[in-house]
Design an enzyme around this catalytic site. Structure first.
Site, PDB file in Angstrom:
ATOM      1  CG  ASP A  74      -0.283  -0.476   2.486  1.00 19.21           C
ATOM      2  OD1 ASP A  74       0.947  -0.317   2.598  1.00 19.21           O
ATOM      3  OD2 ASP A  74      -0.986  -1.002   3.362  1.00 19.21           O
ATOM      4  CG  ASN A 143      -8.519  -2.157  12.178  1.00 20.24           C
ATOM      5  OD1 ASN A 143      -7.520  -2.740  11.753  1.00 20.24           O
ATOM      6  ND2 ASN A 143      -9.068  -1.117  11.573  1.00 20.24           N
ATOM      7  CG  HIS A 145      -5.525  -2.727   8.938  1.00 21.94           C
ATOM      8  ND1 HIS A 145      -5.547  -1.362   9.052  1.00 21.94           N
ATOM      9  CD2 HIS A 145      -4.254  -3.067   9.248  1.00 21.94           C
ATOM     10  CE1 HIS A 145      -4.356  -0.910   9.395  1.00 21.94           C
ATOM     11  NE2 HIS A 145      -3.554  -1.936   9.522  1.00 21.94           N
ATOM     12  CD  GLU A 150      -8.333   0.394   7.909  1.00 21.03           C
ATOM     13  OE1 GLU A 150      -8.306  -0.530   8.748  1.00 21.03           O
ATOM     14  OE2 GLU A 150      -7.563   1.378   7.966  1.00 21.03           O
TER      15      GLU A 150
HETATM   16  P1  PGA Z   1       2.494  -2.004  12.693  1.00 18.61           P
HETATM   17  O1  PGA Z   1       1.282  -1.915  11.692  1.00 18.61           O
HETATM   18  O2  PGA Z   1       3.451  -3.001  12.108  1.00 18.61           O
HETATM   19  O3  PGA Z   1       3.083  -0.628  12.715  1.00 18.61           O
HETATM   20  O4  PGA Z   1       1.963  -2.452  14.001  1.00 18.61           O
HETATM   21  C1  PGA Z   1       0.716  -3.095  11.223  1.00 18.61           C
HETATM   22  C2  PGA Z   1      -0.427  -2.795  10.305  1.00 18.61           C
HETATM   23  O5  PGA Z   1      -1.115  -1.769  10.510  1.00 18.61           O
HETATM   24  O6  PGA Z   1      -0.671  -3.573   9.380  1.00 18.61           O
END
Ligand code: PGA
Length: 251
Positions: A74, A143, A145, A150
């Site tokens: 992304d 959450n 994702h 999302e």
């Molecule tokens: P993080 O993010 O590795 O900074 O915890 C993970 C994500 O949002 O996929």
């Protein structure tokens, strides 16, 4: 220690360092077995240690990335590739600048394309032209994702423009000087794009990820918990530390 949950293989590790090291070994194995491996890569805090291990291995053993292709999950809409908070710059600083990968073999959606919809289609085409992703690395949001898919994202989604959940904006504010600087939209590969990868490794550490991991592994398979879609894939390995696995009931 490792055990099976549905089809998902779980590798339980002590801490972030071990998680990063085990994940790096699997990535390096893939590259040594198939030097033209197509990697799906992630950003965020979780994969930084994995990338450090890949860089150290490159310095020590010169494992070659010359024929490897990468596709990141992304990019934020509105951030150009040289923006300090872009995922494009993140990847160059955290990995690409330190190994012998060819810049033209690294792919990240453009956050400033004139037509984001066309950019999404183009990105899907590029992945397909490369023969698909052999090994996809994923983190997971609190959450649930994956990428910026999302809760509520259709499992049938391909690369698309998405609006970030409030929880994601709050979580990612730590990378910006103020929360209102966090872009509200991104281009992300879709759930179906991710599931089209031949092999998937999800890495997670810390107790903040425990509720999501419990739901993904033991809860319902539902679009409200995007990573639960991984239970429909035949080759998923979760590498997680004990804090992240602490809420599993059957473990
Ligand atoms: P993080 O993010 O590795 O900074 O915890 C993970 C994500 O949002 O996929």
């Amino acid at each position: 220690m490792s055990t099976a949950s549905q089809q998902i293989k779980i590798i339980s590790v002590q801490n972030y360092q071990e998680m990063s090291s085990v994940a790096a070994q699997l990535v390096l194995y893939a590259i040594k077995t198939k030097p033209t491996t197509v990697l799906g890569l992630a950003t965020g805090s979780t994969p930084i240690g994995l990338y450090e291990h890949l860089i150290n291995d490159y310095k020590q053993h010169q494992t070659s990335f010359e024929q490897v292709k990468t596709f990141n999950l992304d990019e934020y809409i509105g951030l150009a590739a040289d923006h300090p908070k872009s995922y494009s710059l993140f990847m160059r600083e955290m990995l690409f600048n330190h190994i012998n990968i060819k810049a033209e073999n690294t792919h990240i959606p453009s956050g400033v394309a004139a037509s984001p919809a066309e950019e999404c289609n183009h990105y899907e085409t590029l992945i397909q032209q490369a023969g698909g992703i052999d090994l996809q690395i994923l983190g997971i949001g609190t959450n649930g994702h994956i990428g910026f898919n999302e809760p509520g994202t259709p499992f049938s989604s391909r690369t698309h423009v998405t609006r970030l959940a409030e929880k994601t904006i709050e979580a990612n504010a730590r990378f910006f000087t103020a929360i209102d600087e966090v872009p509200t939209h991104s281009i992300t590969t879709g759930i179906e794009t991710i599931l089209s990868s031949k092999k998937i490794i999800l890495i997670a550490n810390g107790k903040d990820k425990a509720p999501a991991l419990q739901a993904v592994i033991e809860g319902d398979i539902t679009e409200e918990m995007p990573a639960s879609a991984l239970r429909g894939h035949p080759d998923v390995t979760i590498i997680a530390d004990m804090e992240a696995l602490s809420l599993l009931k059957k473990y």
